[in-house]
Write an enzyme that holds these catalytic residues in place. Structure first.
Site, PDB file in Angstrom:
ATOM      1  N   GLU A 187       2.546  -8.308  -1.558  1.00 51.03           N
ATOM      2  CA  GLU A 187       1.324  -8.895  -0.980  1.00 51.03           C
ATOM      3  C   GLU A 187       1.199 -10.397  -1.225  1.00 51.03           C
ATOM      4  OE1 GLU A 187       1.495  -6.075  -2.737  1.00 51.03           O
ATOM      5  OE2 GLU A 187       0.241  -4.530  -1.798  1.00 51.03           O
ATOM      6  N   GLU A 218       1.570   1.808  -3.528  1.00 49.84           N
ATOM      7  CA  GLU A 218       0.297   2.179  -4.174  1.00 49.84           C
ATOM      8  C   GLU A 218      -0.081   3.625  -3.846  1.00 49.84           C
ATOM      9  OE1 GLU A 218      -1.421  -1.356  -2.391  1.00 49.84           O
ATOM     10  OE2 GLU A 218      -2.127  -1.985  -4.358  1.00 49.84           O
ATOM     11  N   GLY A 275       0.801  -1.215   0.000  1.00 47.96           N
ATOM     12  CA  GLY A 275       0.000   0.000   0.000  1.00 47.96           C
ATOM     13  C   GLY A 275       0.837   1.269   0.000  1.00 47.96           C
TER      14      GLY A 275
HETATM   15  N1  CAA Z   1       2.147  -3.708   8.818  1.00 47.99           N
HETATM   16  C1  CAA Z   1       2.281  -3.714  10.170  1.00 47.99           C
HETATM   17  N2  CAA Z   1       3.485  -3.607  10.782  1.00 47.99           N
HETATM   18  C2  CAA Z   1       4.564  -3.489   9.993  1.00 47.99           C
HETATM   19  C3  CAA Z   1       4.475  -3.475   8.579  1.00 47.99           C
HETATM   20  C4  CAA Z   1       3.188  -3.589   8.006  1.00 47.99           C
HETATM   21  N3  CAA Z   1       2.983  -3.542   6.665  1.00 47.99           N
HETATM   22  N4  CAA Z   1       5.726  -3.373   8.077  1.00 47.99           N
HETATM   23  C5  CAA Z   1       6.564  -3.296   9.123  1.00 47.99           C
HETATM   24  N5  CAA Z   1       5.862  -3.371  10.284  1.00 47.99           N
HETATM   25  C6  CAA Z   1       6.388  -3.340  11.647  1.00 47.99           C
HETATM   26  C7  CAA Z   1       7.055  -4.653  12.010  1.00 47.99           C
HETATM   27  O1  CAA Z   1       6.095  -5.624  12.396  1.00 47.99           O
HETATM   28  C8  CAA Z   1       7.971  -4.223  13.130  1.00 47.99           C
HETATM   29  O2  CAA Z   1       7.196  -4.082  14.294  1.00 47.99           O
HETATM   30  P1  CAA Z   1       7.695  -4.754  15.702  1.00 47.99           P
HETATM   31  O3  CAA Z   1       8.943  -3.976  16.022  1.00 47.99           O
HETATM   32  O4  CAA Z   1       6.570  -4.495  16.614  1.00 47.99           O
HETATM   33  O5  CAA Z   1       7.981  -6.191  15.393  1.00 47.99           O
HETATM   34  C9  CAA Z   1       8.396  -2.815  12.700  1.00 47.99           C
HETATM   35  O6  CAA Z   1       7.430  -2.377  11.746  1.00 47.99           O
HETATM   36  C10 CAA Z   1       9.744  -2.802  12.009  1.00 47.99           C
HETATM   37  O7  CAA Z   1       9.722  -3.729  10.960  1.00 47.99           O
HETATM   38  P2  CAA Z   1      10.785  -4.918  10.790  1.00 47.99           P
HETATM   39  O8  CAA Z   1      11.319  -5.331  12.106  1.00 47.99           O
HETATM   40  O9  CAA Z   1      10.152  -5.982   9.947  1.00 47.99           O
HETATM   41  O10 CAA Z   1      11.929  -4.144   9.986  1.00 47.99           O
HETATM   42  P3  CAA Z   1      12.973  -4.754   8.954  1.00 47.99           P
HETATM   43  O11 CAA Z   1      13.936  -3.668   8.676  1.00 47.99           O
HETATM   44  O12 CAA Z   1      13.498  -6.054   9.447  1.00 47.99           O
HETATM   45  O13 CAA Z   1      12.137  -5.080   7.630  1.00 47.99           O
HETATM   46  C11 CAA Z   1      10.518  -4.616   5.892  1.00 47.99           C
HETATM   47  C12 CAA Z   1      11.548  -4.041   6.904  1.00 47.99           C
HETATM   48  C13 CAA Z   1      11.233  -5.422   4.824  1.00 47.99           C
HETATM   49  C14 CAA Z   1       9.811  -3.413   5.258  1.00 47.99           C
HETATM   50  C15 CAA Z   1       9.505  -5.516   6.648  1.00 47.99           C
HETATM   51  O14 CAA Z   1       9.008  -4.819   7.780  1.00 47.99           O
HETATM   52  C16 CAA Z   1       8.337  -5.959   5.832  1.00 47.99           C
HETATM   53  O15 CAA Z   1       8.470  -6.848   5.021  1.00 47.99           O
HETATM   54  N6  CAA Z   1       7.148  -5.352   6.047  1.00 47.99           N
HETATM   55  C17 CAA Z   1       5.932  -5.769   5.409  1.00 47.99           C
HETATM   56  C18 CAA Z   1       5.871  -5.322   3.954  1.00 47.99           C
HETATM   57  C19 CAA Z   1       4.582  -5.791   3.313  1.00 47.99           C
HETATM   58  O16 CAA Z   1       4.324  -6.969   3.199  1.00 47.99           O
HETATM   59  N7  CAA Z   1       3.749  -4.823   2.840  1.00 47.99           N
HETATM   60  C20 CAA Z   1       2.494  -5.130   2.192  1.00 47.99           C
HETATM   61  C21 CAA Z   1       1.358  -5.062   3.177  1.00 47.99           C
HETATM   62  S1  CAA Z   1      -0.168  -5.614   2.517  1.00 47.99           S
HETATM   63  C22 CAA Z   1      -0.797  -4.329   1.618  1.00 47.99           C
HETATM   64  O17 CAA Z   1      -0.200  -3.272   1.557  1.00 47.99           O
HETATM   65  C23 CAA Z   1      -2.126  -4.554   0.957  1.00 47.99           C
HETATM   66  C24 CAA Z   1      -2.507  -3.494  -0.027  1.00 47.99           C
HETATM   67  O18 CAA Z   1      -2.227  -3.584  -1.195  1.00 47.99           O
HETATM   68  C25 CAA Z   1      -3.318  -2.392   0.387  1.00 47.99           C
END
Ligand code: CAA
Length: 258
Positions: free
Chosen positions: A132, A112, A109
């Protein structure tokens, strides 16, 4: 409305929206999207503002929709609350120019949301992706549609199918971002571009934006005719007289948005 998950500031005629959930890498939860919707509406209604910059932190523009908030939702929940549609698309409705200044992660998102803006300026450390599929879903805020229009089918399909991230150089090569600048200069550069845009004729900018966006919706001949009619209509504005007079008189135009 007071904001907790974003910061809204006025920098002269430019509004600066900073996404502000650092603990979650600016994950886009309901509160943030409600606040962003409210901010965009208030900017639209504020005559003192001519352009908006939306940004995050150096580490993350936004790491996507909030997975922790989404995880327990059922089909009935997302359908009945009109998830995404209810409060994600105000950015696509604003007539004022909106620039995304992206440093760090712009994932799911977050990517996006950046693509909903009029153009994206990227810091050298920007990383774009639609991960995603790794969560067992697909992009839900326009990623399969807008990314494909920006970068073409093959790269969009590869990115959406694998969740691979694109760095800033690849994003610029592929047409996703307009320019890449050193990360430390990103905000200053975005504000400087926005300040110049905010000084231009607002009706011309509104119609310019409609005209470029029309190119995604209609065949070429209809789009060109739309542009022609819009071009003609701008001769009804004082700003056309002022802009052309100022050029001839070798001075800076003073647009009045009339
Ligand atoms: N939602 C909720 N929390 C999130 C998040 C998300 N999308 N992305 C990161 N966070 C949180 C983590 O859970 C973490 O929280 P805690 O400290 O409480 O565990 C904090 O942010 C820091 O993140 P990381 O420890 O994971 O940091 P990193 O440097 O190791 O990794 C990252 C960074 C690669 C961006 C990784 O956080 C990640 O992969 N995030 C998710 C990305 C993702 O999948 N996005 C798509 C979401 S779905 C969507 O967006 C649907 C749509 O089309 C509308």
């Amino acid at each position: 409305m007071s904001y907790e998950t974003i910061v809204l500031e006025e920098r002269g005629a430019v509004a600066l929206i900073t996404l502000n959930r650092p603990e979650a890498l600016n994950a886009l939860n309901r509160q943030l999207m409600d606040e962003l919707t409210d901010a965009v509406r208030s900017i639209e209604a504020n005559d003192a503002i001519g352009c908006t910059v939306i940004t995050g932190s150096d580490r993350a523009f936004a790491a996507g929709a909030d997975i922790k908030e989404m995880q327990s939702k059922s089909y009935a929940d997302v359908m009945m609350e009109d998830f995404i549609t209810a409060n994600w698309e105000e950015v696509t409705r604003t007539r004022k120019p909106m620039i995304a200044a992206v440093a760090g992660y712009a994932l799911g998102g977050g990517c996006e949301l950046a693509m909903m803006c009029d153009f994206i300026l990227a810091g050298e450390n920007a990383r774009f992706g639609q991960p995603e599929i790794q969560l067992g879903v697909i992009p839900g805020a326009g990623g399969t549609q807008r990314l494909t229009r920006f970068v073409g089918k093959s790269k969009a399909m590869e990115m959406c199918m694998t969740g691979r991230m694109m760095d800033a150089a690849e994003a610029e090569r592929s047409g996703l971002v307009s320019r890449v600048v050193p990360t430390e200069d990103l905000l200053e550069e975005a504000l400087s571009v926005a300040t110049k845009i905010a000084e231009l004729s607002r009706p011309a900018l509104f119609l310019l934006k409609e005209s470029v966006n029309k190119s995604y919706e209609v065949p070429l001949d209809e789009g060109v005719m739309f542009e022609r009619r819009v071009f003609h209509s701008l001769f009804a504005f004082d700003d056309q007289t002022e802009g052309m007079e100022a050029f001839v008189e070798k001075r800076t135009p003073n647009f009045t948005n009339k």
